[in-house]
Motif scaffolding. Sequence first.
Motif, PDB file in Angstrom:
ATOM      1  N   LEU A 191     -56.110 -36.348 -43.115  1.00  0.00           N
ATOM      2  CA  LEU A 191     -56.948 -35.970 -44.253  1.00  0.00           C
ATOM      3  C   LEU A 191     -57.944 -34.879 -43.864  1.00  0.00           C
ATOM      4  CD1 LEU A 191     -57.858 -36.384 -47.175  1.00  0.00           C
ATOM      5  CD2 LEU A 191     -59.379 -38.221 -46.365  1.00  0.00           C
ATOM      6  N   ILE A 192     -58.545 -35.008 -42.697  1.00  0.00           N
ATOM      7  CA  ILE A 192     -59.492 -33.979 -42.242  1.00  0.00           C
ATOM      8  C   ILE A 192     -58.793 -32.632 -42.109  1.00  0.00           C
ATOM      9  CG2 ILE A 192     -60.998 -33.242 -40.349  1.00  0.00           C
ATOM     10  CD1 ILE A 192     -61.512 -36.215 -39.752  1.00  0.00           C
ATOM     11  N   ALA A 193     -57.594 -32.643 -41.545  1.00  0.00           N
ATOM     12  CA  ALA A 193     -56.832 -31.401 -41.372  1.00  0.00           C
ATOM     13  C   ALA A 193     -56.517 -30.769 -42.721  1.00  0.00           C
ATOM     14  CB  ALA A 193     -55.545 -31.684 -40.603  1.00  0.00           C
ATOM     15  N   LEU A 194     -56.098 -31.593 -43.663  1.00  0.00           N
ATOM     16  CA  LEU A 194     -55.718 -31.097 -44.985  1.00  0.00           C
ATOM     17  C   LEU A 194     -56.907 -30.487 -45.715  1.00  0.00           C
ATOM     18  CD1 LEU A 194     -53.211 -31.028 -46.896  1.00  0.00           C
ATOM     19  CD2 LEU A 194     -54.128 -33.108 -47.949  1.00  0.00           C
ATOM     20  N   ALA A 198     -58.923 -27.443 -40.033  1.00  0.00           N
ATOM     21  CA  ALA A 198     -59.248 -27.452 -38.610  1.00  0.00           C
ATOM     22  C   ALA A 198     -57.994 -27.737 -37.781  1.00  0.00           C
ATOM     23  CB  ALA A 198     -60.318 -28.493 -38.310  1.00  0.00           C
ATOM     24  N   ARG A 199     -58.006 -27.278 -36.547  1.00  0.00           N
ATOM     25  CA  ARG A 199     -56.902 -27.518 -35.620  1.00  0.00           C
ATOM     26  C   ARG A 199     -56.948 -28.966 -35.131  1.00  0.00           C
ATOM     27  NH1 ARG A 199     -59.470 -22.643 -34.211  1.00  0.00           N
ATOM     28  NH2 ARG A 199     -58.166 -20.776 -34.510  1.00  0.00           N
ATOM     29  N   LEU A 200     -55.804 -29.468 -34.664  1.00  0.00           N
ATOM     30  CA  LEU A 200     -55.726 -30.851 -34.208  1.00  0.00           C
ATOM     31  C   LEU A 200     -56.718 -31.138 -33.086  1.00  0.00           C
ATOM     32  CD1 LEU A 200     -54.528 -33.666 -34.124  1.00  0.00           C
ATOM     33  CD2 LEU A 200     -52.626 -32.770 -32.744  1.00  0.00           C
ATOM     34  N   GLY A 201     -56.816 -30.216 -32.119  1.00  0.00           N
ATOM     35  CA  GLY A 201     -57.758 -30.414 -31.019  1.00  0.00           C
ATOM     36  C   GLY A 201     -59.192 -30.497 -31.486  1.00  0.00           C
ATOM     37  N   GLU A 202     -59.542 -29.672 -32.471  1.00  0.00           N
ATOM     38  CA  GLU A 202     -60.902 -29.672 -33.023  1.00  0.00           C
ATOM     39  C   GLU A 202     -61.183 -30.971 -33.756  1.00  0.00           C
ATOM     40  OE1 GLU A 202     -61.023 -24.810 -33.855  1.00  0.00           O
ATOM     41  OE2 GLU A 202     -60.512 -26.215 -35.455  1.00  0.00           O
ATOM     42  N   ILE A 203     -60.189 -31.452 -34.488  1.00  0.00           N
ATOM     43  CA  ILE A 203     -60.340 -32.708 -35.231  1.00  0.00           C
ATOM     44  C   ILE A 203     -60.476 -33.891 -34.271  1.00  0.00           C
ATOM     45  CG2 ILE A 203     -59.165 -34.309 -36.804  1.00  0.00           C
ATOM     46  CD1 ILE A 203     -57.823 -31.780 -38.031  1.00  0.00           C
ATOM     47  N   SER A 204     -59.657 -33.893 -33.232  1.00  0.00           N
ATOM     48  CA  SER A 204     -59.662 -35.002 -32.270  1.00  0.00           C
ATOM     49  C   SER A 204     -60.990 -35.122 -31.538  1.00  0.00           C
ATOM     50  CB  SER A 204     -58.528 -34.817 -31.252  1.00  0.00           C
ATOM     51  OG  SER A 204     -57.269 -34.804 -31.889  1.00  0.00           O
ATOM     52  N   ALA A 205     -61.688 -33.990 -31.353  1.00  0.00           N
ATOM     53  CA  ALA A 205     -62.947 -33.990 -30.603  1.00  0.00           C
ATOM     54  C   ALA A 205     -64.169 -34.264 -31.469  1.00  0.00           C
ATOM     55  CB  ALA A 205     -63.111 -32.645 -29.882  1.00  0.00           C
ATOM     56  N   LEU A 206     -64.007 -34.355 -32.784  1.00  0.00           N
ATOM     57  CA  LEU A 206     -65.148 -34.580 -33.674  1.00  0.00           C
ATOM     58  C   LEU A 206     -65.841 -35.909 -33.365  1.00  0.00           C
ATOM     59  CD1 LEU A 206     -63.888 -33.458 -37.209  1.00  0.00           C
ATOM     60  CD2 LEU A 206     -65.680 -32.371 -35.834  1.00  0.00           C
ATOM     61  N   LEU A 260     -64.266 -42.411 -34.875  1.00  0.00           N
ATOM     62  CA  LEU A 260     -64.532 -41.171 -34.158  1.00  0.00           C
ATOM     63  C   LEU A 260     -65.108 -41.444 -32.774  1.00  0.00           C
ATOM     64  CD1 LEU A 260     -66.132 -39.118 -37.097  1.00  0.00           C
ATOM     65  CD2 LEU A 260     -63.747 -39.111 -36.339  1.00  0.00           C
ATOM     66  N   PRO A 261     -64.780 -40.592 -31.772  1.00  0.00           N
ATOM     67  CA  PRO A 261     -63.852 -39.468 -31.847  1.00  0.00           C
ATOM     68  C   PRO A 261     -62.400 -39.940 -31.824  1.00  0.00           C
ATOM     69  CG  PRO A 261     -64.666 -39.692 -29.614  1.00  0.00           C
ATOM     70  CD  PRO A 261     -65.410 -40.711 -30.450  1.00  0.00           C
ATOM     71  N   LEU A 262     -61.550 -39.229 -32.508  1.00  0.00           N
ATOM     72  CA  LEU A 262     -60.160 -39.644 -32.643  1.00  0.00           C
ATOM     73  C   LEU A 262     -59.398 -39.580 -31.321  1.00  0.00           C
ATOM     74  CD1 LEU A 262     -59.204 -37.986 -36.054  1.00  0.00           C
ATOM     75  CD2 LEU A 262     -59.835 -40.358 -35.613  1.00  0.00           C
ATOM     76  N   TYR A 263     -59.835 -38.718 -30.391  1.00  0.00           N
ATOM     77  CA  TYR A 263     -59.089 -38.619 -29.135  1.00  0.00           C
ATOM     78  C   TYR A 263     -59.149 -39.914 -28.324  1.00  0.00           C
ATOM     79  CZ  TYR A 263     -63.360 -37.903 -26.323  1.00  0.00           C
ATOM     80  OH  TYR A 263     -64.572 -38.064 -25.698  1.00  0.00           O
ATOM     81  N   SER A 264     -60.135 -40.758 -28.625  1.00  0.00           N
ATOM     82  CA  SER A 264     -60.232 -42.036 -27.896  1.00  0.00           C
ATOM     83  C   SER A 264     -59.074 -42.968 -28.245  1.00  0.00           C
ATOM     84  CB  SER A 264     -61.565 -42.718 -28.201  1.00  0.00           C
ATOM     85  OG  SER A 264     -61.677 -43.004 -29.587  1.00  0.00           O
TER      86      SER A 264
END
Length: 359
Positions: A191-194, A198-206, A260-264
């Motif tokens: 949803l954030i990407a849509l 933002a790029r996947l890496g940017e979204i994952s680090a939010l 958040l963060p999604l990368y976790s």
Amino acid sequence: MASFEKRGKKWRAVVSAVEGANRVKRTKTFNTKREATAWAVKVESSKIDGYDIARSKVTLPEYFLEWYERYRKPDIRESTQARYISEYHRVINLFDGIKLDQLTTPLIQDKLDEYGKTVAYTTIAKFWDIVKSSLRDAHIDGLIKKDIWSRVKVRSTKSGAHRGVLSAQEFVKLQSYLYQHIDSDSDLGILIALETGARLGEISALTVNDIDFKKSTISISKSYSVAVQKVTETKNEQSHRTISITEDLKDVLQEHQSLLPLYSHYYNRQFSRRLNYILEKLDIPRIRFHDLRHSHASFLLYNDVSIDYVSKRLGHKNTRITLDVYAHMLKEKEQEQDQIALTFLSSSPQMSPDSKNNA
């Protein structure tokens, strides 16, 4: 300095030159002294024009690695370095043993076409962009005599090779579904990407600290790299940006901020797999996760949002990049505007049948 010697019925030309700390000789045998002299003059001219005889004998993979180490590596992120090394191995696979002075446009085209049989269009396009940059610098360095890259075309025959973009109807359909089904961290990332592009890496680090719930904005200042499995710098300076978000997205982020963060929660291809599952469920043609970024931009451009705004929202260095990537969408919009203009002109009172007869 050129010299000539007769060998039987043939003439041998020898051209000597100092290249760096080395003295280099090039020789060639001809039927006549005139031919030998003409060749020597041509080689001498090449030296005068800056063509490096010795260095042009290095292979493309050798030059590519040297070029990367000297001109690229010092200025790029660790994750991007990993990508360049990956592309270097592809250069070896395609051009192993081929020297710079052996490269021609047809040879490069054949090699790229061969590669295009096995990978998607976007993969080969990114690869060629990097290789093309190295060839341009090789030309500047005097290792390649002429432009051998401009006429090369990127092609792919692999099924599903071209980039996918959601139509406006599909965009809204996916958007509506996600707002009703945030069942996992992947759903939130999609949803954030849509909605932000933002790029996947940017979204994952939010993180929660990157969200201003009062101003309804998201700050992009870092990126998560799967290649090195850590938070790194963004792709470039322009990628640092603040993105306005809708009240609906703000409410979702507030409700699910514990994710958040999604990368976790990140594991390989989790977002892509989840996206494929949702698209199949909604009967929407499959696209890559990165295509959500393209779909976001296309949706805005289609709805007459300015190219300048979209460029800044995406974090592009300049509008030229945006224009290059989304030229197809702008062309479609131009054709649509053409039709609207012609419809209005055709229905103008001045162009009515009576008006035409009285003219």
